[in-house]
Scaffold this motif. Structure first.
Motif, PDB file in Angstrom:
ATOM      1  N   LEU A  26       0.797  -1.153   0.251  1.00 30.87           N
ATOM      2  CA  LEU A  26       0.017  -0.044  -0.110  1.00 30.87           C
ATOM      3  C   LEU A  26       0.915   1.282  -0.142  1.00 30.87           C
ATOM      4  CD1 LEU A  26      -2.853  -0.706   2.274  1.00 30.87           C
ATOM      5  CD2 LEU A  26      -3.009  -0.294  -0.088  1.00 30.87           C
ATOM      6  N   PRO A  27       1.957   1.324   0.775  1.00 27.64           N
ATOM      7  CA  PRO A  27       2.671   2.573   0.843  1.00 27.64           C
ATOM      8  C   PRO A  27       3.563   2.799  -0.621  1.00 27.64           C
ATOM      9  CG  PRO A  27       3.234   1.321   2.918  1.00 27.64           C
ATOM     10  CD  PRO A  27       2.342   0.373   1.756  1.00 27.64           C
ATOM     11  N   SER A  28       3.523   1.942  -1.471  1.00 28.82           N
ATOM     12  CA  SER A  28       4.378   1.999  -2.997  1.00 28.82           C
ATOM     13  C   SER A  28       3.146   2.592  -3.751  1.00 28.82           C
ATOM     14  CB  SER A  28       4.903   0.846  -3.201  1.00 28.82           C
ATOM     15  OG  SER A  28       5.783   0.344  -2.142  1.00 28.82           O
ATOM     16  N   VAL A  29       1.938   2.335  -3.538  1.00 31.39           N
ATOM     17  CA  VAL A  29       0.880   2.330  -4.669  1.00 31.39           C
ATOM     18  C   VAL A  29       1.105   3.838  -5.456  1.00 31.39           C
ATOM     19  CG1 VAL A  29      -1.543   2.555  -4.918  1.00 31.39           C
ATOM     20  CG2 VAL A  29      -0.661   1.003  -3.642  1.00 31.39           C
ATOM     21  N   SER A  30       1.193   4.934  -4.921  1.00 29.24           N
ATOM     22  CA  SER A  30       1.419   6.312  -5.469  1.00 29.24           C
ATOM     23  C   SER A  30       2.545   6.124  -6.523  1.00 29.24           C
ATOM     24  CB  SER A  30       1.513   7.229  -4.568  1.00 29.24           C
ATOM     25  OG  SER A  30       2.775   7.302  -3.755  1.00 29.24           O
ATOM     26  N   GLY A  31       3.709   5.585  -6.212  1.00 29.68           N
ATOM     27  CA  GLY A  31       4.749   5.414  -7.319  1.00 29.68           C
ATOM     28  C   GLY A  31       4.209   4.548  -8.294  1.00 29.68           C
ATOM     29  N   LEU A  32       3.418   3.410  -8.023  1.00 30.50           N
ATOM     30  CA  LEU A  32       2.861   2.592  -9.081  1.00 30.50           C
ATOM     31  C   LEU A  32       2.159   3.018  -9.808  1.00 30.50           C
ATOM     32  CD1 LEU A  32       2.694  -0.755  -7.046  1.00 30.50           C
ATOM     33  CD2 LEU A  32       4.691  -0.092  -8.475  1.00 30.50           C
TER      34      LEU A  32
ATOM     35  N   GLY B 156       1.237   5.139 -15.879  1.00 29.59           N
ATOM     36  CA  GLY B 156       0.763   5.924 -16.908  1.00 29.59           C
ATOM     37  C   GLY B 156       1.598   5.922 -18.088  1.00 29.59           C
ATOM     38  N   ARG B 157       2.813   5.019 -17.999  1.00 31.10           N
ATOM     39  CA  ARG B 157       3.730   4.914 -18.933  1.00 31.10           C
ATOM     40  C   ARG B 157       3.660   3.394 -19.369  1.00 31.10           C
ATOM     41  NH1 ARG B 157       7.045   6.822 -15.050  1.00 31.10           N
ATOM     42  NH2 ARG B 157       8.114   5.054 -14.695  1.00 31.10           N
ATOM     43  N   LEU B 158       2.658   2.884 -18.806  1.00 34.90           N
ATOM     44  CA  LEU B 158       2.561   1.195 -19.111  1.00 34.90           C
ATOM     45  C   LEU B 158       2.581   0.644 -20.528  1.00 34.90           C
ATOM     46  CD1 LEU B 158       1.579  -1.672 -18.119  1.00 34.90           C
ATOM     47  CD2 LEU B 158      -0.767  -0.972 -18.654  1.00 34.90           C
ATOM     48  N   LEU B 159       1.900   1.276 -21.532  1.00 35.11           N
ATOM     49  CA  LEU B 159       1.850   0.411 -22.838  1.00 35.11           C
ATOM     50  C   LEU B 159       3.042   1.213 -23.711  1.00 35.11           C
ATOM     51  CD1 LEU B 159      -1.924   0.401 -23.305  1.00 35.11           C
ATOM     52  CD2 LEU B 159      -0.424  -1.369 -22.799  1.00 35.11           C
ATOM     53  N   ARG B 160       3.633   2.147 -23.222  1.00 36.82           N
ATOM     54  CA  ARG B 160       4.755   2.609 -24.062  1.00 36.82           C
ATOM     55  C   ARG B 160       6.119   1.435 -24.155  1.00 36.82           C
ATOM     56  NH1 ARG B 160       6.022   8.363 -21.345  1.00 36.82           N
ATOM     57  NH2 ARG B 160       3.776   9.189 -21.648  1.00 36.82           N
ATOM     58  N   GLY B 161       6.203   0.951 -25.617  1.00 38.47           N
ATOM     59  CA  GLY B 161       7.073  -0.153 -25.583  1.00 38.47           C
ATOM     60  C   GLY B 161       6.461  -1.418 -25.470  1.00 38.47           C
ATOM     61  N   ARG B 162       5.071  -1.545 -25.418  1.00 42.88           N
ATOM     62  CA  ARG B 162       4.458  -2.766 -24.954  1.00 42.88           C
ATOM     63  C   ARG B 162       5.361  -3.265 -23.498  1.00 42.88           C
ATOM     64  NH1 ARG B 162       0.807  -5.079 -27.115  1.00 42.88           N
ATOM     65  NH2 ARG B 162       1.258  -6.915 -26.526  1.00 42.88           N
ATOM     66  N   ARG B 163       5.350  -2.762 -22.724  1.00 39.79           N
ATOM     67  CA  ARG B 163       6.100  -3.317 -21.543  1.00 39.79           C
ATOM     68  C   ARG B 163       5.406  -2.810 -20.704  1.00 39.79           C
ATOM     69  NH1 ARG B 163      11.918  -0.325 -21.638  1.00 39.79           N
ATOM     70  NH2 ARG B 163      12.177  -1.617 -19.845  1.00 39.79           N
ATOM     71  N   ASP B 164       5.357  -3.661 -19.316  1.00 38.86           N
ATOM     72  CA  ASP B 164       4.776  -3.354 -18.094  1.00 38.86           C
ATOM     73  C   ASP B 164       5.643  -2.720 -17.048  1.00 38.86           C
ATOM     74  OD1 ASP B 164       3.084  -3.130 -15.776  1.00 38.86           O
ATOM     75  OD2 ASP B 164       2.273  -5.403 -15.650  1.00 38.86           O
ATOM     76  N   ARG B 165       5.684  -1.504 -17.053  1.00 39.67           N
ATOM     77  CA  ARG B 165       6.500  -0.461 -16.140  1.00 39.67           C
ATOM     78  C   ARG B 165       6.110  -0.577 -14.710  1.00 39.67           C
ATOM     79  NH1 ARG B 165      10.268   2.340 -19.229  1.00 39.67           N
ATOM     80  NH2 ARG B 165       9.866   2.663 -21.159  1.00 39.67           N
ATOM     81  N   VAL B 166       4.731  -0.913 -14.477  1.00 43.97           N
ATOM     82  CA  VAL B 166       4.297  -1.102 -12.879  1.00 43.97           C
ATOM     83  C   VAL B 166       4.978  -2.344 -12.594  1.00 43.97           C
ATOM     84  CG1 VAL B 166       2.473  -1.535 -11.628  1.00 43.97           C
ATOM     85  CG2 VAL B 166       2.155   0.025 -13.657  1.00 43.97           C
ATOM     86  N   LEU B 167       4.958  -3.447 -13.398  1.00 45.60           N
ATOM     87  CA  LEU B 167       5.793  -4.467 -12.647  1.00 45.60           C
ATOM     88  C   LEU B 167       7.226  -4.483 -12.584  1.00 45.60           C
ATOM     89  CD1 LEU B 167       5.462  -7.361 -11.446  1.00 45.60           C
ATOM     90  CD2 LEU B 167       5.327  -8.378 -13.892  1.00 45.60           C
ATOM     91  N   GLU B 168       7.786  -3.700 -13.580  1.00 48.73           N
ATOM     92  CA  GLU B 168       9.137  -3.452 -13.527  1.00 48.73           C
ATOM     93  C   GLU B 168       9.574  -2.718 -12.386  1.00 48.73           C
ATOM     94  OE1 GLU B 168      10.227  -1.486 -16.897  1.00 48.73           O
ATOM     95  OE2 GLU B 168       9.767  -3.105 -18.370  1.00 48.73           O
ATOM     96  N   GLU B 169       8.794  -1.572 -12.011  1.00 50.75           N
ATOM     97  CA  GLU B 169       8.863  -0.700 -10.819  1.00 50.75           C
ATOM     98  C   GLU B 169       8.537  -1.828  -9.496  1.00 50.75           C
ATOM     99  OE1 GLU B 169       9.935   2.309  -8.386  1.00 50.75           O
ATOM    100  OE2 GLU B 169      10.091   2.190 -10.416  1.00 50.75           O
ATOM    101  N   MET B 170       7.757  -2.711  -9.371  1.00 51.82           N
ATOM    102  CA  MET B 170       7.386  -3.372  -8.285  1.00 51.82           C
ATOM    103  C   MET B 170       8.683  -4.599  -8.026  1.00 51.82           C
ATOM    104  SD  MET B 170       3.491  -4.801  -8.792  1.00 51.82           S
ATOM    105  CE  MET B 170       3.589  -5.934  -7.336  1.00 51.82           C
ATOM    106  N   LEU B 171       9.254  -5.134  -9.224  1.00 52.51           N
ATOM    107  CA  LEU B 171      10.363  -5.940  -9.015  1.00 52.51           C
ATOM    108  C   LEU B 171      11.627  -5.180  -8.413  1.00 52.51           C
ATOM    109  CD1 LEU B 171       9.542  -8.128 -12.430  1.00 52.51           C
ATOM    110  CD2 LEU B 171       9.424  -8.727  -9.843  1.00 52.51           C
ATOM    111  N   ARG B 172      11.608  -3.897  -9.195  1.00 46.14           N
ATOM    112  CA  ARG B 172      13.123  -3.234  -8.776  1.00 46.14           C
ATOM    113  C   ARG B 172      12.908  -2.728  -6.904  1.00 46.14           C
ATOM    114  NH1 ARG B 172      13.004  -0.862 -13.858  1.00 46.14           N
ATOM    115  NH2 ARG B 172      11.441   0.531 -13.700  1.00 46.14           N
ATOM    116  N   ARG B 173      11.625  -2.534  -6.580  1.00 44.58           N
ATOM    117  CA  ARG B 173      11.576  -2.319  -5.234  1.00 44.58           C
ATOM    118  C   ARG B 173      11.704  -3.457  -4.264  1.00 44.58           C
ATOM    119  NH1 ARG B 173       7.173   2.705  -4.455  1.00 44.58           N
ATOM    120  NH2 ARG B 173       7.851   3.955  -6.251  1.00 44.58           N
TER     121      ARG B 173
END
Length: 291
Positions: free
Chosen positions: A112-118, A123-140
């Motif tokens: 929950l504390p990470s939701v705002s960053g996600l 907002g950049r999800l579909l650029r380049g057909r990649r999931d930047r939300v999941l990328e950010e989750m995995l980085r964190r």
């Protein structure tokens, strides 16, 4: 003549094998499991179940041991239960002893504390057909590192130790570059029908068909130590979790709940075993690939 399913029952046994243990079938009939119907094991990755000719007494002990382990995990096991495709949901445990689903819920709520960053990443999800939300989750979560890169002989040794052979077919004019990115480059999470992540196939032929004549096939293994969940079990967990979250919590967690791959990553899984036998990889550290 009949056959019986015998599972290795301990703390590492999956729900798939625990709920199927003790089934008796005609020799030419299928066993029913949470992962589908099979004539014989394996029912999932790293499956340790075996088939034997039915012997009265053996199977009763097997079923009793399986039911004991299911109860230890908080599953409701009716008297006389002999193995079928679904059990009643686990009961709510006492406050000082969280049930398995409550532990999963707490793990999910920890995001929950990470939701705002996600949401910003969404907002950049579909650029380049990649999931930047999941990328950010995995980085964190510290799960954005590369796989092990090893020799072919080392891959053979890993398979002998219980790793699962996998292949990834890559097509397009930049196939070689994308193959190298998988081995050693920055994290790139693609989109997919079962959830977002890195898809690998269970057969070399399937990977080569996808890659085509001008593509590249990366050879590797899913490590025996990988934290893996089977798709039917993940579906069951998600359904139970939805019932344990308030409407407000579901709204706040929407960026995660929108995709099965994100949910699996939030729950700590490194890969998902799909119904067709392929694997959705979330954490590349669960892989070893050939040089």
């Amino acid at each position: 003549m009949q056959k019986q399913l015998i599972a290795t029952i301990d703390g590492a046994t999956t729900l798939i094998c625990l709920e199927a243990a003790g089934q008796i079938r005609d020799v030419n009939a299928r066993f029913d499991t949470l992962n589908g119907s099979f004539f014989a094991p394996p029912f999932h990755i790293h499956c340790r179940s075996v088939v034997a000719i039915y012997m009265k007494g053996v199977i009763e002990q097997q079923r009793a041991e399986a039911n004991t382990e299911l109860r230890r995990r908080g599953r409701t096991v009716p008297d006389g239960y002999t193995g079928h495709r679904s059990l009643p949901p686990a009961p709510v445990a006492a406050p000082d002893e969280p049930s398995p689903v409550e532990r999963l819920r707490d793990r999910l709520l920890g995001w929950l504390p990470s939701v705002s960053g996600l949401r910003r990443a969404a907002g950049r999800l579909l650029r380049g057909r990649r999931d930047r939300v999941l990328e950010e989750m995995l980085r964190r979560a510290g799960a954005d590192g590369p796989p092990q890169v090893v020799s072919r002989s080392e891959l053979v040794r890993l398979v002998q130790g219980g790793a699962r052979p996998v292949w990834r077919g890559i097509t397009g004019p930049d196939a070689a570059g994308r193959a190298e990115q998988l081995r050693s480059g920055p994290l790139y999470v693609g989109l997919g029908i079962y959830g977002n992540g890195v898809y690998v196939t269970s057969t070399e032929a399937g990977a080569r068909r996808f890659a085509g004549a001008d593509g590249v096939v990366v050879v590797g293994v899913l490590l025996a130590t990988a934290v893996v969940v089977a798709w039917p079990e993940l579906e069951e967990q998600v359904e139970e979790l939805q019932g344990r979250l308030s409407a407000a919590q579901r709204r706040r967690l929407a960026p995660i709940l929108a995709d099965p791959g994100r949910v699996a990553a939030a729950l700590g899984y490194q890969a998902v075993l799909l119904p067709n036998g392929d694997v959705l990889v979330l954490d590349r550290a669960a892989l070893a690939v050939a040089r």
